[in-house]
Design an enzyme around this catalytic site. Structure first.
Site, PDB file in Angstrom:
ATOM      1  N   GLY A 180       0.551   8.751   4.658  1.00 25.31           N
ATOM      2  CA  GLY A 180       0.069  10.085   5.035  1.00 25.31           C
ATOM      3  C   GLY A 180       0.365  11.136   3.989  1.00 25.31           C
ATOM      4  O   GLY A 180       0.007  11.019   2.820  1.00 25.31           O
ATOM      5  N   GLY A 181       1.055  12.183   4.427  1.00 24.72           N
ATOM      6  CA  GLY A 181       1.365  13.291   3.523  1.00 24.72           C
ATOM      7  C   GLY A 181       2.206  12.868   2.342  1.00 24.72           C
ATOM      8  O   GLY A 181       2.166  13.505   1.287  1.00 24.72           O
ATOM      9  N   ALA A 416     -21.984   8.672 -25.923  1.00 27.70           N
ATOM     10  CA  ALA A 416     -20.623   8.441 -26.418  1.00 27.70           C
ATOM     11  C   ALA A 416     -20.379   9.257 -27.675  1.00 27.70           C
ATOM     12  O   ALA A 416     -19.288   9.782 -27.888  1.00 27.70           O
ATOM     13  CB  ALA A 416     -20.403   6.958 -26.690  1.00 27.70           C
TER      14      ALA A 416
HETATM   15  C1  HXC Z   1       9.205   9.606  12.357  1.00 25.22           C
HETATM   16  C2  HXC Z   1       9.049   7.386  11.833  1.00 25.22           C
HETATM   17  C3  HXC Z   1       7.725   7.553  11.403  1.00 25.22           C
HETATM   18  C4  HXC Z   1       7.192   8.857  11.465  1.00 25.22           C
HETATM   19  C5  HXC Z   1       8.257   5.485  11.137  1.00 25.22           C
HETATM   20  N1  HXC Z   1       9.329   6.094  11.636  1.00 25.22           N
HETATM   21  N2  HXC Z   1       7.247   6.352  10.990  1.00 25.22           N
HETATM   22  N3  HXC Z   1       9.796   8.407  12.301  1.00 25.22           N
HETATM   23  N4  HXC Z   1       7.948   9.853  11.957  1.00 25.22           N
HETATM   24  N5  HXC Z   1       5.957   9.129  11.022  1.00 25.22           N
HETATM   25  C6  HXC Z   1      10.651   5.545  11.871  1.00 25.22           C
HETATM   26  C7  HXC Z   1      10.626   4.192  12.553  1.00 25.22           C
HETATM   27  O1  HXC Z   1      10.598   4.371  13.956  1.00 25.22           O
HETATM   28  C8  HXC Z   1      11.948   3.602  12.076  1.00 25.22           C
HETATM   29  O2  HXC Z   1      12.998   4.203  12.787  1.00 25.22           O
HETATM   30  C9  HXC Z   1      12.069   4.132  10.654  1.00 25.22           C
HETATM   31  O3  HXC Z   1      11.221   5.284  10.589  1.00 25.22           O
HETATM   32  C10 HXC Z   1      11.592   3.129   9.634  1.00 25.22           C
HETATM   33  O4  HXC Z   1      10.290   2.690   9.997  1.00 25.22           O
HETATM   34  P1  HXC Z   1       9.892   1.146  10.070  1.00 25.22           P
HETATM   35  O5  HXC Z   1       8.569   1.075  10.731  1.00 25.22           O
HETATM   36  O6  HXC Z   1      11.014   0.380  10.701  1.00 25.22           O
HETATM   37  O7  HXC Z   1       9.819   0.757   8.541  1.00 25.22           O
HETATM   38  P2  HXC Z   1       8.891  -0.306   7.836  1.00 25.22           P
HETATM   39  O8  HXC Z   1       8.861  -1.556   8.647  1.00 25.22           O
HETATM   40  O9  HXC Z   1       9.344  -0.384   6.428  1.00 25.22           O
HETATM   41  O10 HXC Z   1       7.409   0.298   7.910  1.00 25.22           O
HETATM   42  C11 HXC Z   1       7.096   1.486   7.254  1.00 25.22           C
HETATM   43  C12 HXC Z   1       5.694   1.988   7.654  1.00 25.22           C
HETATM   44  C13 HXC Z   1       5.629   2.206   9.172  1.00 25.22           C
HETATM   45  C14 HXC Z   1       4.651   0.963   7.189  1.00 25.22           C
HETATM   46  C15 HXC Z   1       5.476   3.292   6.861  1.00 25.22           C
HETATM   47  O11 HXC Z   1       6.831   2.861   9.612  1.00 25.22           O
HETATM   48  C16 HXC Z   1       4.469   3.055   9.569  1.00 25.22           C
HETATM   49  O12 HXC Z   1       3.324   2.631   9.518  1.00 25.22           O
HETATM   50  N6  HXC Z   1       4.779   4.296   9.997  1.00 25.22           N
HETATM   51  C17 HXC Z   1       3.749   5.248  10.374  1.00 25.22           C
HETATM   52  C18 HXC Z   1       3.181   5.907   9.162  1.00 25.22           C
HETATM   53  C19 HXC Z   1       2.350   7.102   9.507  1.00 25.22           C
HETATM   54  O13 HXC Z   1       1.296   6.949  10.112  1.00 25.22           O
HETATM   55  N7  HXC Z   1       2.875   8.313   9.236  1.00 25.22           N
HETATM   56  C20 HXC Z   1       2.289   9.568   9.614  1.00 25.22           C
HETATM   57  C21 HXC Z   1       1.170   9.878   8.621  1.00 25.22           C
HETATM   58  S1  HXC Z   1       0.358  11.375   9.040  1.00 25.22           S
HETATM   59  P3  HXC Z   1      14.209   3.304  13.369  1.00 25.22           P
HETATM   60  O14 HXC Z   1      15.158   4.307  13.916  1.00 25.22           O
HETATM   61  O15 HXC Z   1      13.623   2.400  14.370  1.00 25.22           O
HETATM   62  O16 HXC Z   1      14.738   2.568  12.163  1.00 25.22           O
HETATM   63  C22 HXC Z   1       0.972  12.488   7.927  1.00 25.22           C
HETATM   64  C23 HXC Z   1       0.440  13.837   8.059  1.00 25.22           C
HETATM   65  C24 HXC Z   1       0.018  14.448   6.771  1.00 25.22           C
HETATM   66  O17 HXC Z   1       1.809  12.211   7.116  1.00 25.22           O
HETATM   67  C25 HXC Z   1      -1.276  13.918   6.305  1.00 25.22           C
HETATM   68  C26 HXC Z   1      -1.743  14.672   5.116  1.00 25.22           C
HETATM   69  C27 HXC Z   1      -2.911  14.013   4.486  1.00 25.22           C
END
Ligand code: HXC
Length: 525
Positions: A180-181, A416
């Site tokens: 994401g961001g 070119a």
């Molecule tokens: C808060 C989050 C989180 C999030 C994951 N976690 N995503 N906490 N906000 N967005 C937490 C998990 O619950 C976990 O906590 C810890 O972070 C690590 O995540 P894991 O999933 O265990 O890690 P991993 O297996 O390495 O996988 C990483 C990942 C996956 C592939 C990135 O976490 C994932 O797909 N997350 C969602 C990504 C996403 O969609 N983000 C938001 C994007 S929108 P615990 O306590 O259980 O260890 C955005 C807005 C801006 O960013 C967009 C602008 C263009």
């Protein structure tokens, strides 16, 4: 009384002990178990990364105590001093930098309101101090529990990335699964360095993709280091592991000025400026359809071992990179005849134009080596916008006011010829080698267009065609007609290219050009 008892009874010592205990908490990140998990994935902790990146003992941390103020979704239980990022400043090879390092062990390094405040502060300091900013990225993206607070924090970061663009170098080092961001900020910065195997970049993760499109995709295919280095072009470098990534970041910094008001850092020259490599004289085959490696040409001309190639795996028909000439930093742009004969396509256009604009923003002179048959023909390229993409190259060269030098090694055909740093888009000096061919197109193509009807009618058309091609080559497959027309400034013995370029760079060191006043141009994006 023991010494320790004496100390603990002093009120000042109590305060110092308390500070030490509080400090220790800020160093703990998400705790030993999570740091172990991080190591298990082949990743370093945020603090270990900072230690490897910066000169020993130079790190000065800023805002290590700040905590988030959210309570929903169990966030009360998840307060860590410093939150999910470490920010501060330090030195790399004695030169000042600001940096932030996201801590994946704290809530996945998620971008929170507080992380945003910390990163904003360090970016503001970098901009005001005029020093590069480096982001060590390892974050799951916007912290879901904080809703719009985390989104607004990202907006603040993107805004700062934009304001800092062209003022201070911004480098994004990718060290984890960035979503994401966490990929948009790198997308706004000058250089993205990825780590093979452990870093990934994607706007939407595999789970979201599956929900929306029912497509199954693994992280590596979606956004691994080689995907972004070779296919999307989002990443400029792919290093083998974290130590290599951090070492590359240090090396890259060595070519960059601290800001746009400074020249790039020179080093004491070790390679003689008058060195002439005789091998250059025979490097370009006289048969113009035979390939050769332009990187060998570049390496023979620049200071020994000084080439840092950028975007090595993306659009390999073009070459861009940083190098040194007599100790001074230069930007190299070239075609690679080994790949697609050095043709200019959409990706090559983006790669070349972006690099030119970076060099121009940061006072890095440009040297261009040209060997290209022109733009890639075809429906796919036309439909994907080769016109507006190719236009970026001519726009970037035309507006660049840094010293610009060009060497036509062989083909400079058609588009070119014009777009690749030609004299009339204000290149300071254009040189050609004896193998240079400056023409609207290759001899065979030209004869087919000009004499199609005559050749069809003629009895001995093969003989006539061969004669016409020979005539065309005599005029255009040599640099003398172009030199006589004043389109190139001199024809060089290839071996003398290095001293001639160094002399020209020395002359142009304080080159000053003023462009028409405007708010900003409208580069064809
Ligand atoms: C808060 C989050 C989180 C999030 C994951 N976690 N995503 N906490 N906000 N967005 C937490 C998990 O619950 C976990 O906590 C810890 O972070 C690590 O995540 P894991 O999933 O265990 O890690 P991993 O297996 O390495 O996988 C990483 C990942 C996956 C592939 C990135 O976490 C994932 O797909 N997350 C969602 C990504 C996403 O969609 N983000 C938001 C994007 S929108 P615990 O306590 O259980 O260890 C955005 C807005 C801006 O960013 C967009 C602008 C263009």
């Amino acid at each position: 009384m023991t010494k320790k008892e004496t100390q603990s009874s002093s009120p000042h010592q109590d305060l110092l002990d308390e500070l030490e205990a509080e400090r220790a908490k800020t160093w703990a990140g998400g705790g030993p178990a999570r740091i172990e998990t991080q190591h298990g994935k082949g990743k370093l902790s945020a603090r270990e990364r900072i230690r490897q990146l910066l000169d020993e003992g130079s790190f000065q941390e800023v805002s290590p105590y700040i905590v988030h103020r959210h309570t929903h979704f169990g966030m009360d239980e998840k307060r860590y001093p410093g939150d999910s990022v470490i920010t501060g400043f330090g030195k790399i090879n004695g030169r000042r930098v600001c940096l932030y390092a996201q801590d994946f062990t704290v809530l996945g390094g998620s971008f929170s309101e507080v992380q945003g405040q910390k990163v904003a502060k360090i970016m503001d300091m970098a901009l005001e101090a005029g020093v590069p900013v480096i982001g060590l990225n390892d974050s799951v993206g916007a912290r879901i529990q904080e809703g719009v607070y985390s989104l607004a924090a990202y907006a603040e970061l993107f805004y700062r990335n934009t304001l800092a663009s062209g003022v201070i170098p911004q480098i994004s080092v990718m060290l984890g699964p960035c979503a994401g961001g966490s990929v948009y900020s790198p997308g706004l910065t000058d250089f993205v360095i990825m780590t093979k195997g452990t870093s990934h970049m994607f706007i939407t993760g595999p789970d979201v993709i599956k929900t929306v499109t029912h497509e199954e995709v693994d992280l590596e295919t979606l956004g691994g280091a080689m995907t972004h280095s070779a296919i999307s072009g989002v990443s400029h470098f792919a290093a083998d592991d974290e130590p290599a990534t951090l070492a590359l970041t240090r090396a890259l910094l060595g070519y960059l000025p601290a800001n746009n008001a400074e020249p790039p850092p020179a080093v004491e020259p070790t390679d003689p400026p008058w060195r002439m490599d005789e091998a250059l004289n025979t490097m370009v085959p006289t048969n113009s359809s035979e390939a050769y490696n332009m990187k060998t040409v570049i390496r023979a001309v620049i200071d020994c071992d000084s080439f840092l190639e950028v975007h090595e795996h993306f659009a390999e028909n073009a070459i861009v990179g940083l190098a040194r000439m007599h100790g001074q930093v230069v930007g190299i742009v070239a075609q690679q005849p080994l790949t697609l004969a050095g043709v200019i396509d959409i990706d090559a256009s983006d790669k070349i134009a972006r690099f030119i604009r970076f060099c121009d923003a940061f006072n890095i002179p440009l040297i261009t080596f040209i060997d290209s048959p022109g733009f890639l023909p075809g429906v796919n390229q036309e439909h994907s916008g080769i016109i507006r993409h190719g236009a970026k190259i001519v726009y970037a060269y035309s507006e660049a006011t840094v010293p610009k030098l060009a060497v036509v090694t062989r083909k400079a055909y058609g588009g070119a010829y014009i777009v690749m740093s030609s004299k009339f888009i204000r290149t300071d000096l254009v040189f050609a080698w004896p193998t240079a061919e400056l023409a609207v197109m290759g001899a065979e193509g030209a004869v087919n267009v000009l004499y199609r009807k005559q050749l069809k009618a003629a009895e001995n058309s093969d003989e006539d065609r061969a004669r016409l091609i020979a005539e065309f080559k005599e005029r255009f497959a040599k640099p003398y007609a172009a030199a006589a027309a004043g389109h190139i400034d001199d024809i060089l013995v290839p071996a003398e290219t290095r001293p001639r370029l160094i002399a020209a760079l020395e002359l142009l060191r304080d080159k000053h050009v003023v462009l028409p006043a405007k708010k900003h141009g409208n580069i064809p994006l």
